[in-house]
Every structure is written in C-alpha cells, then in structure tokens.
Design a protein around this motif. Structure first.
Motif, mmCIF file in Angstrom:
data_model
loop_
_atom_site.group_PDB
_atom_site.id
_atom_site.type_symbol
_atom_site.label_atom_id
_atom_site.label_comp_id
_atom_site.label_asym_id
_atom_site.label_seq_id
_atom_site.Cartn_x
_atom_site.Cartn_y
_atom_site.Cartn_z
ATOM 1 N N ALA A 186 0.819 -1.225 0.000
ATOM 2 C CA ALA A 186 0.000 0.000 0.000
ATOM 3 C C ALA A 186 0.847 1.267 0.000
ATOM 4 O O ALA A 186 1.763 1.425 0.797
ATOM 5 C CB ALA A 186 -0.952 0.035 1.191
ATOM 6 N N GLY A 187 0.484 2.133 -0.904
ATOM 7 C CA GLY A 187 1.087 3.461 -0.939
ATOM 8 C C GLY A 187 2.316 3.588 -1.824
ATOM 9 O O GLY A 187 2.810 4.693 -2.047
ATOM 10 N N LEU A 188 2.816 2.465 -2.345
ATOM 11 C CA LEU A 188 4.018 2.539 -3.189
ATOM 12 C C LEU A 188 3.614 3.073 -4.568
ATOM 13 O O LEU A 188 2.920 2.399 -5.317
ATOM 14 C CB LEU A 188 4.673 1.163 -3.303
ATOM 15 C CG LEU A 188 5.034 0.504 -1.973
ATOM 16 C CD1 LEU A 188 5.753 -0.815 -2.214
ATOM 17 C CD2 LEU A 188 5.907 1.423 -1.132
ATOM 18 N N GLY A 189 4.063 4.264 -4.892
ATOM 19 C CA GLY A 189 3.583 4.928 -6.096
ATOM 20 C C GLY A 189 4.574 4.979 -7.241
ATOM 21 O O GLY A 189 4.250 5.472 -8.315
ATOM 22 N N ALA A 190 5.771 4.507 -7.009
ATOM 23 C CA ALA A 190 6.804 4.609 -8.044
ATOM 24 C C ALA A 190 7.827 3.506 -7.829
ATOM 25 O O ALA A 190 8.009 3.039 -6.700
ATOM 26 C CB ALA A 190 7.488 5.974 -7.968
ATOM 27 N N PRO A 191 8.491 3.121 -8.884
ATOM 28 C CA PRO A 191 9.550 2.110 -8.724
ATOM 29 C C PRO A 191 10.575 2.497 -7.662
ATOM 30 O O PRO A 191 11.076 1.624 -6.931
ATOM 31 C CB PRO A 191 10.172 2.055 -10.123
ATOM 32 C CG PRO A 191 9.028 2.376 -11.038
ATOM 33 C CD PRO A 191 8.246 3.441 -10.306
ATOM 34 N N SER A 192 10.892 3.769 -7.552
ATOM 35 C CA SER A 192 11.873 4.174 -6.538
ATOM 36 C C SER A 192 11.392 3.849 -5.128
ATOM 37 O O SER A 192 12.197 3.535 -4.247
ATOM 38 C CB SER A 192 12.195 5.666 -6.655
ATOM 39 O OG SER A 192 11.029 6.451 -6.545
ATOM 40 N N HIS A 193 10.088 3.934 -4.901
ATOM 41 C CA HIS A 193 9.557 3.561 -3.583
ATOM 42 C C HIS A 193 9.769 2.068 -3.323
ATOM 43 O O HIS A 193 10.124 1.657 -2.217
ATOM 44 C CB HIS A 193 8.056 3.857 -3.495
ATOM 45 C CG HIS A 193 7.685 5.293 -3.697
ATOM 46 N ND1 HIS A 193 6.424 5.692 -4.043
ATOM 47 C CD2 HIS A 193 8.417 6.428 -3.611
ATOM 48 C CE1 HIS A 193 6.393 7.004 -4.158
ATOM 49 N NE2 HIS A 193 7.591 7.475 -3.901
ATOM 50 N N ALA A 194 9.510 1.279 -4.351
ATOM 51 C CA ALA A 194 9.692 -0.173 -4.200
ATOM 52 C C ALA A 194 11.163 -0.495 -3.954
ATOM 53 O O ALA A 194 11.505 -1.320 -3.102
ATOM 54 C CB ALA A 194 9.178 -0.885 -5.448
ATOM 55 N N ALA A 195 12.039 0.173 -4.701
ATOM 56 C CA ALA A 195 13.473 -0.047 -4.518
ATOM 57 C C ALA A 195 13.899 0.321 -3.100
ATOM 58 O O ALA A 195 14.685 -0.387 -2.463
ATOM 59 C CB ALA A 195 14.267 0.777 -5.536
ATOM 60 N N GLU A 196 13.378 1.427 -2.608
ATOM 61 C CA GLU A 196 13.748 1.854 -1.257
ATOM 62 C C GLU A 196 13.339 0.820 -0.211
ATOM 63 O O GLU A 196 14.108 0.518 0.710
ATOM 64 C CB GLU A 196 13.114 3.212 -0.947
ATOM 65 C CG GLU A 196 13.575 3.767 0.392
ATOM 66 C CD GLU A 196 12.831 5.036 0.792
ATOM 67 O OE1 GLU A 196 12.005 5.522 0.005
ATOM 68 O OE2 GLU A 196 13.078 5.513 1.921
#
Lengths: 259, 259, 259, 259
Positions: A186-196
């Motif tokens: 929930a809330g992951l809006g961009a690949p960079s968020h997933a990477a983080e």
C-alpha cells in the motif's frame, strides 16, 4: 544473478514483487502488465471471482501454474466477516493462501489491528496461510507472528495514495524484529519507492494502483520488476550509509595546480 | 526495451548512468564495478592521470572505445585554475569533454556559481564540451545553457553524503526549464535515489561514492544500472501522481457479504 | 527573557521576524498584522512607494520611528537594473537599507546568483546596507559576505509556496560558515517553519505570504512572533539532538510489578 | 488572546502542553522547567511514587492545586498488568486520571494495540479517565473512542528519538476523525515539532525528553510553551496552504523600470 529467493510457507518465489488486480482498464492490459512485472503472486478481491452471476473472468487471465493466487478479504469489517470470506475464498479458488485485510472505515481503508489479530489466529488454526495487511505497527507484527502468520504486510502509506514510505521509521523496526517475511504493501507509487523498501531489507513489496493506473501499465510493470530487483541486489551488496552533511570528495583533490 | 537514448553533444549514450573513479579499493574492482553498471561515461580527477611520475594507471582500466572519458577539474578554486586544468586535461586525454567543477571550500566541496559560469563561457568558446557541476540553482542552469554548455549537472545533496534528492523541488524546476540534458550529480546514495531522479525526468545521473564504497561494488554497479533503467522506463510510462491522504481501494469492495 | 538582540549594520533589532507588505487585503489589516508580529523590519517593493501618481499610501501605515524600512528591488532582471532601482529607493525613502533581489525569470522568481553578486559589490561600494536574497547556496553566501553585505537572505523554498525549509541541509552549512547574520527568506508557510529555522541557528526569518494570506492575518502575526521567539530560545537552550530509531523511555521503567 | 481552552473529561486546561517527569537532573530543575512550560498536566511513572521505601519525593515538587497528575503505567506488558497498575496508581495518588501505556518490547517501547484496547475498556468501566498512548493508528483510535477513553495519545515518533512528526499523514487522519481530544505524544524533539502538531489541529502535545535533556531545561520549558501557543493560534488563524512549486511574488512586480 544469484539473489536468494523468497520463501513463504515453504513455497519459493523468484519474484519479490506481488501485484493486485484492481483498477486495470481491461483484463488483457492486466495480464500483460502482470507478465511484464514478473510477479508470481497475485492478489484479488473475492468479488472479482464471484461464483454465481456474470463474473469478469479474472481467473482466466491468471494461469494457476504461473501465479500463486492470493485472495483477499477486502470489504470485510470485522474478524467474523473475514473468517467467513476466507472460507468462501478457499472453496472458490481451491487455495489456502489468504491476504487478510479488515478495514471497517470506508474512507481511508486502514486496517483494524484488533480484528485482524483475532481473525489471523482463527484462520491459522483452520489451516490457512495467512498474510495480514496491517498498519506499520511493530508490536502488532510481532503478535501476528506469534499466532503463526506466514508473513506480515505493513503499509507504506494509505492505500491508493502513491505517497511512498511514509512509515519508513516503523518499517525499519518491523524488519529488524521480524522472523517472518515482511511485505511492504500500500502506498508505493513509483519504482523508486519499491526499490527503497527492498534496500531497507523488506522481503517483498505489493503494488497495484501505481501499475494499473500508469499511462502504460505494461512498461510500468517492467519498471517495477527492475526496481525491486535493483533494490534487493543493493540490499545484498551492503548499501552505503547516509552521512551527515560534511562532504567528502569522491576523487582525491588534484595537486597538479599547486605543484 | 525501446527507451530513447541520451544524446549529449551529438554523441549517443545507451546508458544514463555516469560514474566516477574515486574511492575504489583497487583498479580491478573499479573496472568490474563500472562494467557491471553499464556506464559509458566515466569521470576522473586530473591527478589520477598525472603525466609525470608514477601514475596509478587508471586509464589502463578504461578502454577508450568503450567509455567516454570525462576529466573533471576537481580541486580548482576559481575560473582561472579551471581553465588551466581543462587545457591540461584536453592535452593529456585527447578529449574535448570536460566536467567543470570549481569548489573553493575544502570542507563541503560545494561549487562556486560565479566562477563556474565564467569558466564555462570561456571553455565553450575554446571548443570544450562543458558539463558543469552546480548547485541545484535553476537560474544558474539557464545561464549556463545560454553560454553553450552541453549539459548541466546539478547536485542532489552535498557530495559524498548519500542523502539522496535533498534538492528535489529545485531539480523539478531545472528539469522543467532545461533545453540541455540534466544530469543529477552528487549525493545519490542508493539505487532508489537514482530511480527517483530518473522518474522526475532527469536525463542521467552520476554516482561514485555509493558504488565505490559499497560492500560489493560490482553487485552494486548492477543494482544502479537496473534502477536507472527502471526509473527511466517509469518516466516514459507516465508515473502515477501522488494523491493526498484519502485512500481509494485498489480492489472494488466485495459485495458478497452484504448480498 | 534575556535573548541576545539581533544586530545588523550596527542597528539593534528586538525582533527577529522580518515581514513583507504584499498581498494584504488592506493597509489597515497590514498595519495590524505587522504590529501583532512585533516586527521592526519591513520590506516593500519600490512600486508600492511610487513618487508620482496615486500611490497606495503604504508608507502612511508604517511609522519610521517604529520600523526600519527595507526597500526591495523585486522586479529587476539584472545587476544594472538593480543598481538603478536601489538609487531610486534610497532617494524615495531616504534609507541606505536595501533588500537586493534579482530574478530574471517571472515564473518561479528565483534569484540570479551572478547578477546578485555583481550588484551587491557595486551597491556596498556606493554606501548601501545590502541584504541580498539568494538561493541557499553556501559558496555564494560566502562570496557576498566577502564583498561586504550586511546579511544574507537564503531562501527556504520557492517564494509563495509555503513549503517550509526545503533547503534545510544547505541552510545548516550557510549558518555554520557565516560571519554575517543569516535571514531565512521565502517559502516559510507556518510558524513551525519559522521556529525550525531559528532552532537551527538562523539569526532571523522573513515572512510575507503566510501572514498576508492567512484567514486572520493579525492573529497569525502573533503566532509567528511567538514561534520565532520560541525557536530562538530553544536554540539558546541547547536543543536536544535527534536520535536514531532505538527508543529510550522517558520514565524509568516501573519495577513495582516485578517486585 | 482568546484561544479556546482544552477540555478533557469536563476539566478545563489553560495549557495545551503536557509534560513528563523523567530524565531531569534534579527535582528542582524539573519543577522549574515545568513551571516555565505553563503545563497543567504532568505524567509520571508509578515507580516514582513508590509507597514503600525511600521515594524520590517527586510529588513534593508538584502541588496538586496546580497540576493534574497523570500517573502512567509505563513498564507494564499486558492488559492485566496495566489494570493492576492503574488501581495502585489511583490509590496512591487519589486520582482517576490515567495515562495507559502498555509496551511489551523493552527496546523500542512501542505500544501494544490489542492489550491497550482491552485494558482501556476495562478501566473505563472501572471509572478511570483513560488516556491511552498508542501508535498513530486511526482505526485503533476510533475503537478506543468507542469504549469511552477521554482522549487518545498517538505517537509522533518512537519515544525518546526527538524525530518529530514521522507519523504526520496518520495524525492528520486521526485528527480528522476524532470526537475526543487528540494529544500527540512521543518523539517531539523541538518546539517546532510541537508547533507543527498544533497547526495540524492536535488538541495538545506531550513532551518530556526534549525538555528534560535540554542544556537549559527551564528556558526550553518556556520555548515549548510559546511554540504550543503559537501553533494553536496559527491553527485558529487559518494557516495558509502549501502550494506546489510555481512561485508567486509576495510583492507585485515593480513597473517603474519599464515605464
């Protein structure tokens, strides 16, 4: 690439990206986006697999030999409803796997910690492989672990907001303490968020809105796939630590002007 | 994958990841890390290529047919020193390409806007392909563009800090206004930072410390490669916009319990 | 309360809150808001004090024995225009004080570092007390200090955005290095932002939009006054440092249940 | 200043700053710091008021006609221990007021949502005025409200970290939904953090570590007092909204150079 695989309930997953099925423009787009994402774990609301009446045929797009289906209890408001929905799901989809989500409030769709723990305990006893969706609450995650859930799915931000890891500090604690896989949901809006999330040591992430509502969901599926893998590799490579403010040159300073 | 290539000064780059050469444990580790990163643009301080005396042979690790060498003027303190260093670099490395960096202050290594503009103007006239390293100052970037630089390299955070995109708001403006490529430089400490810059629309990123000081610089090279590509693809896929706080379910709510 | 006063160019200020005059609904509201704010330094665009034609009488609301007027050069696009405007302002308002702001770009209104330095140098020589509005660029601030400005006014965020201290990391460096007062200007949207700047060691802050566009500008004037004082006192009291994630109980744990 | 007072359980508080008693260097410093803070609500761990053996006389520093004592159950690990501690506290201090905190984990001291709800329900029935310390979990806060707590005390960050409002997004939801006062507790490390919580619409804040461990706890008490008041006034004044990136001049642009 020799990244260790994710194991949940003795099942091996080569992809650490879980995806949802909501909000896609069509079943075809959904299938192609999920294929591009490389995901092997797909969650869906029970309504999508209605047994009676015209369903949207979602299952036809998701071959069982390729995807672990993860029915979710989205829409239930308490433990009792969740348990009922879980049994329906098991029968309909012939799977013990369950994403347990209980959100009594229709506005923010945030999960109920007390009902979730009660339902998890009962469903584990009933033989389900339970992955509960929860607030990023470290104590709750430990208690869920104690009753036998297969993984915990703390949220990064309110669902659908694309805000990223608003709960960063608490996810760190959850990851530090966990003995079961941690799936940031929930809330992951961009690949960079997933990477983080992966760089922090999360075991997997779940993404839906950011994929399904991208201008090009298929290309975005690929982007998330690569970002999740990049984040995982970085975690395994020993990401450098952030340092406070005083800079240090990447290159030794040149001496040639002074000599 | 059909991502548009980066073009700077009529030269095509298949990779949008630029790398540095400082801080590596050895030349071999450097070479392998850079290979894994897929980078085609490598910057180095002039001291590393000293003509007289025993140099560290850095050039031997970087075949010219594979990498565009980008000598930098790290260590100079004003425009005059920078111009002098640039000419030395051109002669030593037989390239017009130049990363222009002027930082009079040895503590934080932040660039001097006034000297940088003056040197850039002079060096462009002298036939250099100038890529200036600057603070994330949108007005300065426009002025550099007006004097003919080939790209601008605004910083994300003080060099070596690994803090990520501290200058996010200003990078957005720079990218919005730029008619030359924007390369985000300095402070990128994790693949997720690089992905974020690319998602915002940066044309490329430069990374050094986070690669060279990782526990496994080779694996980390791969992680940055994938993250940069993921971020670029996401940018081209139309990243979904962050939404404020009111959640929206990814899945339509189930009706089956109420029916 | 025994807080040390702010001194700029040998003039003592009892308030560390500087205010602007734009965007107020009326002159009366402006006067009352500024009175509530306790400010002793008021900036205004030269247009507001037009000598010919019907002016808006802004000066009438600001008694000279109570406020140091700080005319600003808002609207000029280069050093030459700035110098011209400065001389006009000095003649019109009979003051050497000047807020130097040069922003060639009408969209984001960000300051030009090169023109600002050139104009500052010339205006200092011409006897002005110069307070330049600049990006949060530590090197530029040092160079302005070297040419004799009375204070530096780095921005917190793009003007009018109310986003707060987006430039936090760079403001810390500026404050660390400065030998002249540092006045954080632009982007401060709430009293908490002003307090934070003061806690970091800023000497003063300048606020306009957040005051003038509040539902109740007079009450908001008081709120900013108190927040600035609170932040300054906290700075002088030795604000505790943020600590990473492992918690420590405020209270010793009770032993009574175990005993 | 005509700020509406805070009312909890029919009791009026003129101060919206609650304070703790831990970590002070001495009872005298504590008393002076709390006096400077203007607080009327003081929490303390039960161990501090041991009935048998030499206690530290904390009560002597806190006149009952001036402060509402708020004993807390810090150190208990489940609902049963909490209920027991609550009864002890009521007897020892002759007050129904109780800060309910249950944290089974000694490392991060984060609260247990399930035990807290169970204990709250029982204690409300037993006539206590219950203020539970909880994670910033909007659903849990609503459930606590339903069982009759007098206020909710969600955390800003892990206790003792001074990190500020890490849970910002969730506090906004809690405040939006609450029908009882919301007191932001834990993690507030600076007056600006307290001001920010108040600007968001929190009804009060609780601070301990940042006061007790300041270099000058008495001055810091005053700083927090002012910041809390400033934040509250700003909230009542209609704080201006943050706007995205495109700047707008505070002052109308000058026309005099073009005319």
């Amino acid at each position: 690439m020799n990244t260790k695989s994710l194991i949940i309930a003795d099942q091996i997953f080569n992809s650490r990206l879980f995806v949802g099925t909501g909000k896609y423009a069509s079943g075809t787009v959904m299938r192609e986006s999920i294929e591009a994402s490389g995901s092997e774990m797909v969650t869906m609301a029970m309504k999508r697999v209605q047994l009676n009446g015209p369903d949207d045929g979602i299952i036809n797009y998701l071959p069982r030999d390729r995807y672990q289906l993860l029915p979710n209890t989205s829409g239930v408001r308490d433990a009792k409803e969740a348990v009922f929905a879980a049994h329906l799901a098991r029968e309909a989809l012939q799977t013990n796997w369950l994403k347990l989500e209980i959100h009594p409030d229709p506005k923010y769709l945030l999960p109920d910690p007390v009902e979730t723990l009660a339902a998890a305990e009962e469903l584990v006893k009933a033989g389900f492989i339970v992955l509960p969706y929860v607030h990023a609450d470290p104590v709750l995650c430990k208690r869920l672990e104690e009753v036998g859930v297969a993984a915990v799915m703390p949220l990064g931000a309110p669902i659908g907001t694309n805000l990223g890891l608003e709960t960063r500090r608490f996810l760190e604690i959850i990851i530090d303490q966990a003995n079961v896989p941690v799936v940031v949901d929930a809330g992951l809006g961009a690949p960079s968020h997933a990477a983080e999330a992966m760089e922090m040591g999360a075991d997997a992430v779940l993404v839906n809105t950011a994929l399904a509502t991208a201008a090009d969901p298929v290309k975005m599926g690929l982007a998330f796939k690569m970002a999740v893998e990049a984040g995982r590799i970085a975690f395994e490579s020993g990401k450098a630590v952030s340092r406070q403010i005083e800079a240090e040159a990447s290159s030794p300073l040149t001496a040639f002007l002074d000599s």
